[in-house]
Design a protein around this motif. Structure first.
Motif, PDB file in Angstrom:
ATOM      1  N   ARG A  85       0.816  -1.099  -0.066  1.00 21.03           N
ATOM      2  CA  ARG A  85      -0.044   0.105   0.056  1.00 21.03           C
ATOM      3  C   ARG A  85       0.804   1.162   0.105  1.00 21.03           C
ATOM      4  NH1 ARG A  85      -4.195  -1.649   4.970  1.00 21.03           N
ATOM      5  NH2 ARG A  85      -5.086  -3.356   3.925  1.00 21.03           N
ATOM      6  N   GLN A 135      -4.973   8.355   0.744  1.00 23.50           N
ATOM      7  CA  GLN A 135      -4.955   6.811   1.094  1.00 23.50           C
ATOM      8  C   GLN A 135      -3.660   6.226   1.536  1.00 23.50           C
ATOM      9  OE1 GLN A 135      -8.009   5.758   1.311  1.00 23.50           O
ATOM     10  NE2 GLN A 135      -7.962   4.339  -0.272  1.00 23.50           N
ATOM     11  N   ARG A 139      -4.303   4.455   4.487  1.00 21.42           N
ATOM     12  CA  ARG A 139      -4.185   2.961   4.623  1.00 21.42           C
ATOM     13  C   ARG A 139      -2.755   2.295   4.703  1.00 21.42           C
ATOM     14  NH1 ARG A 139      -6.189  -0.125  -0.150  1.00 21.42           N
ATOM     15  NH2 ARG A 139      -6.498  -1.803   1.149  1.00 21.42           N
ATOM     16  N   ASP A 145      -9.244   1.965   6.777  1.00 23.21           N
ATOM     17  CA  ASP A 145     -10.038   1.864   5.447  1.00 23.21           C
ATOM     18  C   ASP A 145     -11.228   3.070   5.459  1.00 23.21           C
ATOM     19  OD1 ASP A 145      -8.387  -0.021   4.381  1.00 23.21           O
ATOM     20  OD2 ASP A 145      -9.527  -1.660   5.375  1.00 23.21           O
ATOM     21  N   PHE A 148     -11.759   3.853   1.752  1.00 23.35           N
ATOM     22  CA  PHE A 148     -11.732   2.669   0.822  1.00 23.35           C
ATOM     23  C   PHE A 148     -12.881   2.568  -0.210  1.00 23.35           C
ATOM     24  CE2 PHE A 148     -11.551  -1.676  -0.440  1.00 23.35           C
ATOM     25  CZ  PHE A 148     -10.718  -1.703  -0.994  1.00 23.35           C
ATOM     26  N   ASP A 149     -13.921   2.701   0.420  1.00 25.26           N
ATOM     27  CA  ASP A 149     -15.122   2.559  -0.498  1.00 25.26           C
ATOM     28  C   ASP A 149     -15.508   3.670  -1.556  1.00 25.26           C
ATOM     29  OD1 ASP A 149     -15.562   0.168   0.465  1.00 25.26           O
ATOM     30  OD2 ASP A 149     -17.027   0.839   2.337  1.00 25.26           O
ATOM     31  N   TYR A 151     -12.861   5.662  -2.654  1.00 22.14           N
ATOM     32  CA  TYR A 151     -11.585   5.767  -3.664  1.00 22.14           C
ATOM     33  C   TYR A 151     -11.866   5.518  -5.038  1.00 22.14           C
ATOM     34  CZ  TYR A 151      -6.627   5.356  -5.247  1.00 22.14           C
ATOM     35  OH  TYR A 151      -5.705   5.425  -6.253  1.00 22.14           O
TER      36      TYR A 151
END
Length: 184
Positions: A85, A135, A139, A145, A148-149, A151
């Motif tokens: 990451r 991020q 992350r 996260d 995350f949904d 991004y």
């Protein structure tokens, strides 16, 4: 969901290539000047806009293709999840910064003013770069996260927006010429 992002990425790359080829086809008399022209080829404001849009389209095509290839390569490296990451998002932040630097340098070398198209593309690239940086921190270092949904859809929407911004200039120029000829 990753397959959707991969397919969307290839479609956007193909459409951006189409914009570059469309600019070269529609402005045949400027082909050599678009690649190698200098300040003396920029006589009118419309010349500045054409060259600026072409430089933006070319830079977006090259950097979008290279960053997606780089991202795919990095994801295939044998790293731990957190290290992957960190490397992945850091490389995307660096690619975004490199894109904006190259875009500025191309305009400075050419002596071309920034068009509205180029500024909008740069603002969208800046937004994507900040999202990648977020991020990286969330992350990569905090192992959170939260975004995350958001991004994936955010990046896809920014890429689609970039395509429409780049495609708007040649579309309007073609419509202007057709209206002037009385074809519409």
């Amino acid at each position: 969901m990753n397959e959707f992002f991969i397919v969307t990425g290839w479609i956007i790359t193909a459409l951006e290539l189409f914009v570059v080829l469309f600019l070269l086809h529609c402005f045949k008399q400027h082909r050599f000047e678009l690649f190698f022209g200098g300040k003396k080829t920029l006589k009118k404001q419309s010349d500045h806009e054409l060259h600026s849009c072409f430089l933006s389209s070319l830079a977006v095509l090259v950097f979008y293709t290279s960053s997606s290839s780089l991202g795919t390569y990095i994801l295939g490296l044998p790293f731990e999840s957190v290290q992957m990451r960190q490397v992945y998002y850091f490389s995307l932040v660096c690619t975004g910064a490199g894109f904006m630097t190259v875009l500025y340098l191309l305009h400075a070398i050419r002596g071309c003013s920034f068009s509205v198209t180029t500024r909008t593309v740069a603002y969208i690239a800046l937004a994507v770069m900040f999202m990648n940086f977020s991020q990286l921190v969330l992350r990569g270092y905090l192992d959170s996260d939260i975004l995350f949904d958001i991004y994936g859809p955010f990046v896809v929407m920014c890429n689609i927006g970039t395509f429409f911004v780049l495609a708007k200039y040649p579309f309007y120029r073609i419509m202007e010429s057709k209206l002037a000829k009385g074809e519409i």
